[in-house]
Design an enzyme around this catalytic site. Structure first.
Site, mmCIF file in Angstrom:
data_model
loop_
_atom_site.group_PDB
_atom_site.id
_atom_site.type_symbol
_atom_site.label_atom_id
_atom_site.label_comp_id
_atom_site.label_asym_id
_atom_site.label_seq_id
_atom_site.Cartn_x
_atom_site.Cartn_y
_atom_site.Cartn_z
ATOM 1 N N GLU A 109 22.399 -103.105 67.788
ATOM 2 C CA GLU A 109 22.146 -103.750 69.095
ATOM 3 C C GLU A 109 20.704 -103.426 69.443
ATOM 4 O OE1 GLU A 109 24.067 -105.738 70.542
ATOM 5 O OE2 GLU A 109 26.115 -105.266 69.933
ATOM 6 N N CYS A 140 19.023 -103.681 78.190
ATOM 7 C CA CYS A 140 18.758 -104.487 76.990
ATOM 8 C C CYS A 140 18.899 -105.969 77.297
ATOM 9 C CB CYS A 140 19.688 -104.073 75.868
ATOM 10 S SG CYS A 140 21.417 -104.049 76.334
HETATM 11 P P1 NAD Z 1 14.458 -96.356 70.353
HETATM 12 O O1 NAD Z 1 14.704 -97.305 69.262
HETATM 13 O O2 NAD Z 1 13.120 -95.766 70.498
HETATM 14 O O3 NAD Z 1 15.464 -95.124 70.217
HETATM 15 C C1 NAD Z 1 16.893 -95.321 70.184
HETATM 16 C C2 NAD Z 1 17.546 -94.138 69.484
HETATM 17 O O4 NAD Z 1 17.244 -94.181 68.097
HETATM 18 C C3 NAD Z 1 17.076 -92.777 69.968
HETATM 19 O O5 NAD Z 1 18.189 -91.908 69.965
HETATM 20 C C4 NAD Z 1 16.067 -92.383 68.911
HETATM 21 O O6 NAD Z 1 15.900 -91.001 68.827
HETATM 22 C C5 NAD Z 1 16.723 -92.948 67.663
HETATM 23 N N1 NAD Z 1 15.846 -93.268 66.534
HETATM 24 C C6 NAD Z 1 14.642 -93.899 66.561
HETATM 25 N N2 NAD Z 1 14.192 -94.069 65.308
HETATM 26 C C7 NAD Z 1 15.151 -93.568 64.469
HETATM 27 C C8 NAD Z 1 15.278 -93.462 63.054
HETATM 28 N N3 NAD Z 1 14.347 -93.916 62.238
HETATM 29 N N4 NAD Z 1 16.399 -92.901 62.563
HETATM 30 C C9 NAD Z 1 17.366 -92.433 63.368
HETATM 31 N N5 NAD Z 1 17.293 -92.495 64.715
HETATM 32 C C10 NAD Z 1 16.205 -93.055 65.248
HETATM 33 O O7 NAD Z 1 14.912 -97.113 71.681
HETATM 34 P P2 NAD Z 1 14.820 -96.614 73.197
HETATM 35 O O8 NAD Z 1 13.383 -96.601 73.594
HETATM 36 O O9 NAD Z 1 15.635 -95.379 73.383
HETATM 37 O O10 NAD Z 1 15.585 -97.813 73.962
HETATM 38 C C11 NAD Z 1 14.942 -98.963 74.394
HETATM 39 C C12 NAD Z 1 15.201 -100.130 73.470
HETATM 40 O O11 NAD Z 1 16.583 -100.241 73.198
HETATM 41 C C13 NAD Z 1 14.797 -101.466 74.062
HETATM 42 O O12 NAD Z 1 14.151 -102.246 73.078
HETATM 43 C C14 NAD Z 1 16.115 -102.106 74.436
HETATM 44 O O13 NAD Z 1 16.074 -103.514 74.496
HETATM 45 C C15 NAD Z 1 17.007 -101.584 73.378
HETATM 46 N N6 NAD Z 1 18.397 -101.609 73.813
HETATM 47 C C16 NAD Z 1 19.241 -102.527 73.245
HETATM 48 C C17 NAD Z 1 20.552 -102.599 73.672
HETATM 49 C C18 NAD Z 1 21.509 -103.613 73.090
HETATM 50 O O14 NAD Z 1 22.703 -103.524 73.348
HETATM 51 N N7 NAD Z 1 21.044 -104.553 72.304
HETATM 52 C C19 NAD Z 1 21.007 -101.726 74.672
HETATM 53 C C20 NAD Z 1 20.113 -100.803 75.213
HETATM 54 C C21 NAD Z 1 18.811 -100.753 74.768
#
Ligand code: NAD
Length: 469
Positions: A243, A277
């Site tokens: 997601e 999101c």
């Molecule tokens: P992010 O991708 O920076 O981090 C999300 C999670 O992934 C964190 O726990 C982070 O530590 C982890 N992570 C990052 N890189 C990783 C890797 N290589 N391996 C393992 N874990 C890793 O996102 P964010 O800044 O926390 O959230 C904002 C983003 O999330 C926005 O783009 C938003 O649109 C999206 N989002 C999407 C949904 C959906 O349902 N589609 C819901 C909420 C947020």
């Protein structure tokens, strides 16, 4: 937990390295989060492997009963959880925010426990009988973001457990306390070892994505991190539900009534202060009613108080972190520099403590402006003019993401017609961002793949098996 202090104490490490988590509204310390290392992660995964067969053997009925008891535990601790969520994430207690999020956790746990999932008979013609069953995958890693940390954790955990998997949760480094506390409360009722939180940095967390004992990753976060996870999970061919980011368009048709739709558009865009999101992130309004929609939205937006989440009067809060504040501030600056018209906001107070960016509405903005083309993930909505439906649909579909979208009209048939032309996982009519535990939710294009919620969502946490005889 009986009090907020008791809840906080129950997740405060007594040894090992810790980090101080600060309230984004005030800069004050909220609590100490552990910094779990690789050894801790390996132990969590090994425990999940060990406990999984017995959890799976309980069957759907007993697992659903356990989820219902876990929901009751969250309900009992709802106010303490909301207090912690508000302090750590920044979202207000009131409005569709912290208490609402904890309530959604309870609702999702109960709804997921109640979903029917029977084997399906695919062929039964006297010669062949083929049935489709869904078996547990094994160990699921749940990796989540900081915007709705508790609710999204439950979206990942509840169907995974219901299907007989065990779960290792890795919260965002920005909001670990919320998830540690939620899991602590869930574990008051769940069997030991089936659900563990690993509160670690990205480097350690990345091990979950190539670990041979992890069968599936439930990931919610940015498209960039999703791409990295696809790559690192390739060698072990993990199942993935992704997601990812969105930049949802809303299209207001010329027959819509500006006064009727303004408040719903506002919440579609500004839910969780825009850090959602599937928030409405670009609003396309027909020429005929452009000025009226701008006026009505400005009136609604002006009346929504923003401030410290613990103050019951507020319904909008700060950005959760400095990096996101900078994204929003830079995008609005780019819009101003281009000559776009600021209807409201756009003027943050440099002396105000906390990451508050004022509610901002931007009119007469070019479709290619960065505030339109990039995901702002904050309280700044660009409003773009259009003159034909074809033009609006083309602009809505022009990006490489497609999480949600919405069409606003007084004529439901006309709205449905436009909805079918939009490339997005969900198209809402006269609402935006409403999710429901019975209704599948997922992205199109680079907003991800796989579905969450409902029976479809459960199936994504099982391995299909055909019995053919
Ligand atoms: P992010 O991708 O920076 O981090 C999300 C999670 O992934 C964190 O726990 C982070 O530590 C982890 N992570 C990052 N890189 C990783 C890797 N290589 N391996 C393992 N874990 C890793 O996102 P964010 O800044 O926390 O959230 C904002 C983003 O999330 C926005 O783009 C938003 O649109 C999206 N989002 C999407 C949904 C959906 O349902 N589609 C819901 C909420 C947020």
């Amino acid at each position: 937990m009986e009090t907020y202090d008791a809840l906080l104490e129950s997740i405060t490490p007594t040894s090992g390295q810790t980090r101080t988590i600060l309230n984004p509204a005030t800069g004050e310390a909220v609590g100490e989060a552990p910094i779990h290392d690789l050894e801790f992660l390996e132990h969590a995964v090994a425990t999940a492997v060990e406990t999984q067969p017995a959890w799976a053997a309980l069957g759907h009925e007993a697992r659903s009963a356990a989820l219902l008891k876990a929901a009751d535990a969250v309900e009992r601790s709802a106010e303490e959880l909301a207090q912690l969520l508000s302090r750590e994430q920044g979202k207000p207690l009131n409005g569709p925010n912290a208490r609402f999020e904890v309530g959604a956790c309870v609702a999702w746990l109960r709804a997921t426990a109640g979903l029917p999932l029977e084997p399906e008979t695919i062929v039964d013609d006297g010669q062949t009988r083929a049935e489709l069953h869904y078996k547990p995958i094994g160990v699921v890693a749940a990796i989540g973001p900081w915007n709705w940390p508790m609710m999204i954790a439950i979206w990942q955990i509840a169907p995974a457990l219901r299907m007989g998997n065990t779960v290792v949760v890795k919260p965002s480094g920005n909001t670990p306390l919320s998830v540690l506390a939620l899991v602590k409360v869930l574990n008051e009722e769940l069997p030991e070892g089936i659900l563990t939180t690993v509160s670690c940095g990205r480097d350690v967390g990345a091990r979950l994505t190539d670990h041979p004992a992890i069968g599936k990753i439930m990931f919610t976060g940015s498209t960039a991190a999703g791409r990295a996870i696809i790559k690192s999970s390739a060698d072990t061919v993990k199942r993935l539900t992704l997601e990812l980011g969105g930049n949802d368009a809303g299209i207001v048709l010329p027959d819509a009534d500006p006064k009727t739709i303004a408040e719903d558009i506002f919440w579609g865009a500004f839910l969780n202060t825009g850090q959602t999101c599937a928030a409405l992130k670009r609003l396309y309004v027909h020429d005929d009613i452009y000025d009226a929609v701008c006026d009505e939205l400005t009136t609604v937006a002006k009346a929504m108080p923003m401030g410290n989440g613990l103050d019951e009067t507020n319904v909008l809060g700060p950005l959760q972190n400095k990096a996101q504040y900078d994204v929003v501030a830079n995008l609005v600056q780019a819009a101003k520099d281009s000559g776009a018209r600021i209807l409201l906001g756009g003027n943050p107070d440099p002396d105000q403590p906390g990451y508050f960016y004022p509610t901002t509405l931007v009119a007469d903005i070019d479709n290619n402006n960065p505030l339109v083309a990039e995901e702002q993930f904050g309280p700044a909505l660009p409003i773009i003019r259009y003159s034909t439906i074809d033009e609006a649909v083309e602009k809505a579909n022009a990006l490489d993401v497609g999480l949600g979208a919405s069409v606003w009209s007084s004529n439901p048939a006309a709205a449905r017609d436009v909805a079918t032309r939009i490339q997005a996982g969900t198209v809402w009519i006269n609402r935006h961002g409403a999710v429901d535990p019975r209704i599948p939710f997922g992205g199109a294009k680079q907003s991800g793949y796989g579905l969450e919620f409902g029976v479809e969502g459960l199936k994504h946490l099982g391995v299909p098996q055909v019995i053919n005889g």
